[in-house]
Enzyme design. Structure first.
Site, PDB file in Angstrom:
ATOM      1  N   GLY A   2     -10.192   7.154  -0.995  1.00 35.46           N
ATOM      2  CA  GLY A   2     -10.305   8.032  -2.161  1.00 35.46           C
ATOM      3  C   GLY A   2     -10.643   9.462  -1.781  1.00 35.46           C
ATOM      4  O   GLY A   2     -11.510   9.697  -0.933  1.00 35.46           O
ATOM      5  N   ARG A  26     -13.957  11.017  -0.057  1.00 30.96           N
ATOM      6  CA  ARG A  26     -13.793  11.577   1.286  1.00 30.96           C
ATOM      7  C   ARG A  26     -14.505  12.932   1.389  1.00 30.96           C
ATOM      8  O   ARG A  26     -15.120  13.247   2.398  1.00 30.96           O
ATOM      9  CB  ARG A  26     -12.294  11.745   1.546  1.00 30.96           C
ATOM     10  CG  ARG A  26     -11.872  11.498   2.949  1.00 30.96           C
ATOM     11  CD  ARG A  26     -10.378  11.288   3.008  1.00 30.96           C
ATOM     12  NE  ARG A  26      -9.975   9.937   2.675  1.00 30.96           N
ATOM     13  CZ  ARG A  26      -8.742   9.580   2.320  1.00 30.96           C
ATOM     14  NH1 ARG A  26      -7.803  10.492   2.223  1.00 30.96           N
ATOM     15  NH2 ARG A  26      -8.467   8.328   2.062  1.00 30.96           N
ATOM     16  N   ASP A  32       0.878  -1.163   0.000  1.00 32.86           N
ATOM     17  CA  ASP A  32       0.000   0.000   0.000  1.00 32.86           C
ATOM     18  C   ASP A  32       0.929   1.230   0.000  1.00 32.86           C
ATOM     19  O   ASP A  32       2.119   1.112   0.290  1.00 32.86           O
ATOM     20  CB  ASP A  32      -0.860  -0.037   1.277  1.00 32.86           C
ATOM     21  CG  ASP A  32      -1.564   1.279   1.548  1.00 32.86           C
ATOM     22  OD1 ASP A  32      -2.261   1.768   0.631  1.00 32.86           O
ATOM     23  OD2 ASP A  32      -1.427   1.821   2.663  1.00 32.86           O
ATOM     24  N   HIS A  69     -11.007  18.629  -5.681  1.00 30.73           N
ATOM     25  CA  HIS A  69     -10.117  17.476  -5.671  1.00 30.73           C
ATOM     26  C   HIS A  69      -8.953  17.648  -6.646  1.00 30.73           C
ATOM     27  O   HIS A  69      -7.816  17.301  -6.352  1.00 30.73           O
ATOM     28  CB  HIS A  69     -10.895  16.191  -5.982  1.00 30.73           C
ATOM     29  CG  HIS A  69     -10.057  14.957  -5.809  1.00 30.73           C
ATOM     30  ND1 HIS A  69      -9.629  14.201  -6.868  1.00 30.73           N
ATOM     31  CD2 HIS A  69      -9.522  14.403  -4.696  1.00 30.73           C
ATOM     32  CE1 HIS A  69      -8.878  13.210  -6.408  1.00 30.73           C
ATOM     33  NE2 HIS A  69      -8.805  13.310  -5.096  1.00 30.73           N
ATOM     34  N   LYS A 123      -6.581  20.007  -5.040  1.00 32.20           N
ATOM     35  CA  LYS A 123      -5.868  19.331  -3.946  1.00 32.20           C
ATOM     36  C   LYS A 123      -4.753  18.430  -4.491  1.00 32.20           C
ATOM     37  O   LYS A 123      -3.653  18.385  -3.937  1.00 32.20           O
ATOM     38  CB  LYS A 123      -6.867  18.518  -3.106  1.00 32.20           C
ATOM     39  CG  LYS A 123      -6.259  17.786  -1.936  1.00 32.20           C
ATOM     40  CD  LYS A 123      -5.982  16.340  -2.279  1.00 32.20           C
ATOM     41  CE  LYS A 123      -5.116  15.659  -1.255  1.00 32.20           C
ATOM     42  NZ  LYS A 123      -4.835  14.265  -1.620  1.00 32.20           N
ATOM     43  N   THR A 166      -5.220   3.047  -3.484  1.00 32.44           N
ATOM     44  CA  THR A 166      -6.492   3.633  -3.924  1.00 32.44           C
ATOM     45  C   THR A 166      -6.309   5.106  -4.273  1.00 32.44           C
ATOM     46  O   THR A 166      -7.233   5.764  -4.715  1.00 32.44           O
ATOM     47  CB  THR A 166      -7.563   3.539  -2.818  1.00 32.44           C
ATOM     48  OG1 THR A 166      -7.001   4.028  -1.616  1.00 32.44           O
ATOM     49  CG2 THR A 166      -8.020   2.123  -2.627  1.00 32.44           C
ATOM     50  N   THR A 167      -5.107   5.625  -4.051  1.00 30.71           N
ATOM     51  CA  THR A 167      -4.864   7.023  -4.366  1.00 30.71           C
ATOM     52  C   THR A 167      -4.572   7.163  -5.863  1.00 30.71           C
ATOM     53  O   THR A 167      -4.360   6.169  -6.555  1.00 30.71           O
ATOM     54  CB  THR A 167      -3.717   7.583  -3.484  1.00 30.71           C
ATOM     55  OG1 THR A 167      -3.733   9.001  -3.575  1.00 30.71           O
ATOM     56  CG2 THR A 167      -2.372   7.072  -3.921  1.00 30.71           C
ATOM     57  N   ASP A 187      -1.470  -0.456   6.218  1.00 29.16           N
ATOM     58  CA  ASP A 187      -1.499   0.278   7.490  1.00 29.16           C
ATOM     59  C   ASP A 187      -2.925   0.525   7.980  1.00 29.16           C
ATOM     60  O   ASP A 187      -3.104   1.160   9.008  1.00 29.16           O
ATOM     61  CB  ASP A 187      -0.797   1.634   7.352  1.00 29.16           C
ATOM     62  CG  ASP A 187      -1.634   2.626   6.578  1.00 29.16           C
ATOM     63  OD1 ASP A 187      -2.076   2.285   5.467  1.00 29.16           O
ATOM     64  OD2 ASP A 187      -1.892   3.729   7.086  1.00 29.16           O
ATOM     65  N   ASP A 210      -0.071   5.166   0.914  1.00 30.11           N
ATOM     66  CA  ASP A 210      -0.252   6.163   1.969  1.00 30.11           C
ATOM     67  C   ASP A 210      -0.269   5.521   3.349  1.00 30.11           C
ATOM     68  O   ASP A 210      -1.088   4.646   3.621  1.00 30.11           O
ATOM     69  CB  ASP A 210      -1.549   6.948   1.740  1.00 30.11           C
ATOM     70  CG  ASP A 210      -1.449   7.835   0.513  1.00 30.11           C
ATOM     71  OD1 ASP A 210      -0.436   8.544   0.391  1.00 30.11           O
ATOM     72  OD2 ASP A 210      -2.363   7.814  -0.328  1.00 30.11           O
TER      73      ASP A 210
END
Ligand SMILES: [Mg+2]
Length: 219
Positions: free
Chosen positions: A51, A55, A9, A72, A75, A113-114, A168, A11
């Site tokens: 995501g 979010r 993963d 988004h 960001k 998933t990012t 995590d 993040d």
């Protein structure tokens, strides 16, 4: 059974990126004239949703789709600039384990998933270490759905039992377990104390984790 691949993963697992994400959200809100206060307590709650777009919608279900998309996009731009200008270090033990895997011929992949832009900004030249990089854009359903892990195993041409996932978060554990991939957890800043039911092992970080430690976990 052989351990053939490690699937990471991004993040919270490769690096503690969540504070950078949170600050990028706050800057994007400010630039969009929104006074949304995502403090660490609020953000911890929102992290249960995978995501960025998802979010934002979890925080304000009535937000117009154009607003969500615009905020988004902004960001992501802020986050990738932030990350690219000051490369974020990987968490303790991550690089050592990756080096050990590469020397042993254990293959490496990413299941995130990012967005791809975020992943590539974080990895920089380190992206060449990973044979398969699956991101938010590559699946219809995000974690806790197992789709991203199924996709990675499929692209590597490997049976799921020969892989180990490193995560995590609760959603990450569920996704890996759902795909039949044994998963180890290194809880991060925002996920310490969460429920990791189904995990094969939990470590504070990867500093003490060697390839043989993980080999022992493959059924
Ligand atoms: Mg994570």
């Amino acid at each position: 059974m052989t351990l053939s691949a490690l699937i990471f993963d991004v993040d919270g697992t490769l690096a503690e990126t969540e504070e950078a994400h949170r600050h990028a959200f706050l800057l994007a809100f400010g630039q969009s004239g929104l006074d949304w206060r995502w403090d660490p307590t609020v953000y911890r709650e929102l992290l249960k949703v995978s995501g960025g777009r998802e979010r934002i919608l979890a925080y304000d279900p009535d937000a117009a789709p154009e607003l969500v998309a615009g905020v988004h996009r902004r960001k992501t731009q802020i986050y990738t600039d932030m990350i690219a200008s000051g490369r974020i270090a990987f968490r303790p033990g991550v690089e050592a384990l990756i080096n050990e895997a590469r020397e042993a011929g254990v293959r490496l992949a990413i299941a995130s998933t990012t967005s791809r832009a975020n992943v590539e900004a974080l990895l920089g030249r380190r992206r060449q270490w990973f044979e398969v990089i699956a991101c938010g854009e590559d699946t219809v359903r995000k974690k806790p759905d197992p789709q991203v892990y199924q996709l990675v195993a499929f692209r590597m041409g490997l049976p799921v039992e020969q892989c180990i996932a490193i995560e995590d978060s609760t959603n990450g554990v569920k996704a890996a377990v759902g795909a039949g991939i044994p998963v180890v957890v290194t809880p991060s800043l925002y996920t310490t104390g969460d429920d990791f039911t189904g995990a094969a092992a939990i470590y504070p970080n990867l500093a003490e984790v060697k390839l043989n430690t993980l080999r022992a976990l493959v059924p």
